[in-house]
Design a protein around this motif. Structure first.
Motif, PDB file in Angstrom:
ATOM      1  N   ARG A   1       0.820  -1.217   0.000  1.00 37.34           N
ATOM      2  CA  ARG A   1       0.000   0.000   0.000  1.00 37.34           C
ATOM      3  C   ARG A   1       0.850   1.261   0.000  1.00 37.34           C
ATOM      4  O   ARG A   1       0.352   2.356  -0.311  1.00 37.34           O
ATOM      5  CB  ARG A   1      -0.906   0.011   1.232  1.00 37.34           C
ATOM      6  CG  ARG A   1      -1.956  -1.090   1.254  1.00 37.34           C
ATOM      7  CD  ARG A   1      -2.709  -1.091   2.570  1.00 37.34           C
ATOM      8  NE  ARG A   1      -1.811  -1.314   3.698  1.00 37.34           N
ATOM      9  CZ  ARG A   1      -2.187  -1.229   4.978  1.00 37.34           C
ATOM     10  NH1 ARG A   1      -3.428  -0.895   5.279  1.00 37.34           N
ATOM     11  NH2 ARG A   1      -1.312  -1.449   5.940  1.00 37.34           N
ATOM     12  N   PHE A   2       2.131   1.128   0.323  1.00 43.12           N
ATOM     13  CA  PHE A   2       3.007   2.300   0.422  1.00 43.12           C
ATOM     14  C   PHE A   2       3.723   2.636  -0.894  1.00 43.12           C
ATOM     15  O   PHE A   2       4.364   3.676  -0.997  1.00 43.12           O
ATOM     16  CB  PHE A   2       4.068   2.073   1.506  1.00 43.12           C
ATOM     17  CG  PHE A   2       3.519   1.845   2.883  1.00 43.12           C
ATOM     18  CD1 PHE A   2       2.213   2.191   3.200  1.00 43.12           C
ATOM     19  CD2 PHE A   2       4.317   1.285   3.864  1.00 43.12           C
ATOM     20  CE1 PHE A   2       1.702   1.984   4.480  1.00 43.12           C
ATOM     21  CE2 PHE A   2       3.821   1.079   5.152  1.00 43.12           C
ATOM     22  CZ  PHE A   2       2.519   1.426   5.454  1.00 43.12           C
ATOM     23  N   VAL A   3       3.637   1.738  -1.876  1.00 41.94           N
ATOM     24  CA  VAL A   3       4.439   1.895  -3.097  1.00 41.94           C
ATOM     25  C   VAL A   3       4.169   3.222  -3.798  1.00 41.94           C
ATOM     26  O   VAL A   3       5.095   3.963  -4.145  1.00 41.94           O
ATOM     27  CB  VAL A   3       4.208   0.709  -4.059  1.00 41.94           C
ATOM     28  CG1 VAL A   3       4.805   1.003  -5.439  1.00 41.94           C
ATOM     29  CG2 VAL A   3       4.821  -0.560  -3.489  1.00 41.94           C
ATOM     30  N   ASP A   4       2.901   3.540  -4.018  1.00 42.67           N
ATOM     31  CA  ASP A   4       2.575   4.781  -4.744  1.00 42.67           C
ATOM     32  C   ASP A   4       3.068   6.020  -3.990  1.00 42.67           C
ATOM     33  O   ASP A   4       3.561   6.979  -4.602  1.00 42.67           O
ATOM     34  CB  ASP A   4       1.067   4.887  -4.978  1.00 42.67           C
ATOM     35  CG  ASP A   4       0.585   3.908  -6.038  1.00 42.67           C
ATOM     36  OD1 ASP A   4       1.425   3.411  -6.814  1.00 42.67           O
ATOM     37  OD2 ASP A   4      -0.630   3.633  -6.088  1.00 42.67           O
TER      38      ASP A   4
ATOM     39  N   MET B   1       4.610  -5.141  -7.857  1.00 40.33           N
ATOM     40  CA  MET B   1       3.951  -3.909  -7.442  1.00 40.33           C
ATOM     41  C   MET B   1       4.711  -2.668  -7.909  1.00 40.33           C
ATOM     42  O   MET B   1       4.103  -1.680  -8.330  1.00 40.33           O
ATOM     43  CB  MET B   1       3.838  -3.870  -5.913  1.00 40.33           C
ATOM     44  CG  MET B   1       2.980  -4.962  -5.310  1.00 40.33           C
ATOM     45  SD  MET B   1       1.238  -4.799  -5.741  1.00 40.33           S
ATOM     46  CE  MET B   1       0.850  -3.206  -5.005  1.00 40.33           C
ATOM     47  N   THR B   2       6.034  -2.716  -7.826  1.00 35.31           N
ATOM     48  CA  THR B   2       6.831  -1.516  -8.116  1.00 35.31           C
ATOM     49  C   THR B   2       7.053  -1.287  -9.608  1.00 35.31           C
ATOM     50  O   THR B   2       7.035  -0.140 -10.077  1.00 35.31           O
ATOM     51  CB  THR B   2       8.196  -1.600  -7.419  1.00 35.31           C
ATOM     52  OG1 THR B   2       8.879  -2.794  -7.836  1.00 35.31           O
ATOM     53  CG2 THR B   2       8.030  -1.620  -5.904  1.00 35.31           C
TER      54      THR B   2
ATOM     55  N   HIS C   1      16.460   5.535 -11.885  1.00 39.86           N
ATOM     56  CA  HIS C   1      17.460   5.107 -10.901  1.00 39.86           C
ATOM     57  C   HIS C   1      16.966   3.879 -10.134  1.00 39.86           C
ATOM     58  O   HIS C   1      17.710   2.909  -9.926  1.00 39.86           O
ATOM     59  CB  HIS C   1      17.752   6.255  -9.936  1.00 39.86           C
ATOM     60  CG  HIS C   1      18.662   5.890  -8.812  1.00 39.86           C
ATOM     61  ND1 HIS C   1      19.977   5.505  -9.008  1.00 39.86           N
ATOM     62  CD2 HIS C   1      18.447   5.830  -7.460  1.00 39.86           C
ATOM     63  CE1 HIS C   1      20.535   5.235  -7.830  1.00 39.86           C
ATOM     64  NE2 HIS C   1      19.624   5.418  -6.891  1.00 39.86           N
ATOM     65  N   THR C   2      15.706   3.910  -9.736  1.00 39.60           N
ATOM     66  CA  THR C   2      15.148   2.788  -8.985  1.00 39.60           C
ATOM     67  C   THR C   2      15.052   1.541  -9.854  1.00 39.60           C
ATOM     68  O   THR C   2      15.344   0.432  -9.392  1.00 39.60           O
ATOM     69  CB  THR C   2      13.765   3.165  -8.420  1.00 39.60           C
ATOM     70  OG1 THR C   2      13.886   4.368  -7.645  1.00 39.60           O
ATOM     71  CG2 THR C   2      13.223   2.060  -7.526  1.00 39.60           C
ATOM     72  N   LEU C   3      14.666   1.699 -11.110  1.00 42.73           N
ATOM     73  CA  LEU C   3      14.622   0.547 -12.019  1.00 42.73           C
ATOM     74  C   LEU C   3      16.006  -0.085 -12.178  1.00 42.73           C
ATOM     75  O   LEU C   3      16.134  -1.310 -12.252  1.00 42.73           O
ATOM     76  CB  LEU C   3      14.082   0.974 -13.388  1.00 42.73           C
ATOM     77  CG  LEU C   3      12.585   1.270 -13.451  1.00 42.73           C
ATOM     78  CD1 LEU C   3      12.218   1.864 -14.802  1.00 42.73           C
ATOM     79  CD2 LEU C   3      11.763   0.011 -13.179  1.00 42.73           C
ATOM     80  N   SER C   4      17.045   0.749 -12.199  1.00 39.53           N
ATOM     81  CA  SER C   4      18.407   0.208 -12.315  1.00 39.53           C
ATOM     82  C   SER C   4      18.786  -0.585 -11.071  1.00 39.53           C
ATOM     83  O   SER C   4      19.533  -1.564 -11.147  1.00 39.53           O
ATOM     84  CB  SER C   4      19.422   1.326 -12.576  1.00 39.53           C
ATOM     85  OG  SER C   4      19.657   2.103 -11.416  1.00 39.53           O
ATOM     86  N   LYS C   5      18.282  -0.158  -9.911  1.00 40.39           N
ATOM     87  CA  LYS C   5      18.579  -0.855  -8.662  1.00 40.39           C
ATOM     88  C   LYS C   5      17.793  -2.164  -8.558  1.00 40.39           C
ATOM     89  O   LYS C   5      18.286  -3.154  -8.016  1.00 40.39           O
ATOM     90  CB  LYS C   5      18.274   0.037  -7.461  1.00 40.39           C
ATOM     91  CG  LYS C   5      19.177   1.253  -7.339  1.00 40.39           C
ATOM     92  CD  LYS C   5      20.640   0.858  -7.174  1.00 40.39           C
ATOM     93  CE  LYS C   5      21.531   2.054  -6.993  1.00 40.39           C
ATOM     94  NZ  LYS C   5      22.975   1.674  -6.898  1.00 40.39           N
TER      95      LYS C   5
END
Length: 223
Positions: A39-42, A71-72, A93-97
């Motif tokens: 529920r916190f992702v967005d 979810m992400t 950046h997050t997709l690369s991680k």
């Protein structure tokens, strides 16, 4: 409906992400990542788009990597199309991680040539992580169109991305060494040098390349 301790802590952490104090926001992001909740992702992604502090943004990214990719990933892929530069940059950046190659189609040519340097740099880093096997040469050709762009930091990011692809970059670099622009030729030469000798500092490599270009070198100095 019973409100559990976990729910209360989660709500408190989400509220902490909006605190004026960066130290509180940092702790809140840590808390959300320590106890992941889909529920916190967005909320995490939305905060990435506006968070002013680098360390907090990095913790937000870490928190996102702690949540299920199912979810992400869809939310981050949508975010790379945002009109806000920071939103695009942080999503990339997050997709690369996360490193899931299902995200590869989201790394478009437009992002790799984004007008915002931070977005482009994030796209370059994400691309070399996510590129499918066999498509490295095509990626190198697209990245090579950005040679000569920006200041030293931006140029170093591009060189590192290219070098990470390995020797498949050589044809694209070779072509760039005969480009009309001196900045492009020098950047290509410096990247060649870094590929041959990874221990060479970028400052030395680019300064040496500029001297070669200024002296009318063939673009193949040093071998």
């Amino acid at each position: 409906m019973t409100i559990t301790r976990e729910n209360t802590d989660g709500i408190r952490a989400l509220q902490g992400l909006e605190d004026d104090r960066s130290s509180v926001r940092l702790r809140a992001a840590l808390a959300v990542g320590t106890t992941p909740d889909p529920r916190f992702v967005d909320t995490l992604i939305e905060r990435c788009a506006i968070e002013p502090e680098f360390l907090v943004r990095d913790m937000l990214t870490w928190a996102l990597t702690r949540h299920p990719v199912s979810m992400t990933l869809p939310a981050l892929v949508r975010e790379v199309r945002s009109e806000r530069a920071q939103a695009r940059s942080q999503a990339l950046h997050t997709l690369s991680k996360i490193g899931d190659r299902q995200a590869w189609p989201a790394i478009t040519r437009a992002l790799l040539a984004d007008a915002d340097d931070e977005v482009a740099r994030s796209a370059w880093r994400a691309a070399v992580v996510l590129v499918p096997e066999g498509e490295e040469s095509a990626l190198a050709a697209v990245l090579a169109t950005q040679l000569g762009r920006g200041e030293r930091e931006t140029q170093l990011s591009l060189s590192r991305a290219l070098v990470a692809l390995g020797e498949v970059i050589l044809p694209a670099l070779h072509a760039a060494t005969t480009a009309p622009g001196e900045r492009v030729r020098a950047h290509a030469l410096a990247t060649q040098r870094l590929l041959r000798d990874p221990d060479t500092g970028f400052e030395f490599a680019i300064d040496e390349a500029k001297r070669v270009v200024a002296l009318g070198g063939s673009g193949q100095a040093g071998g």
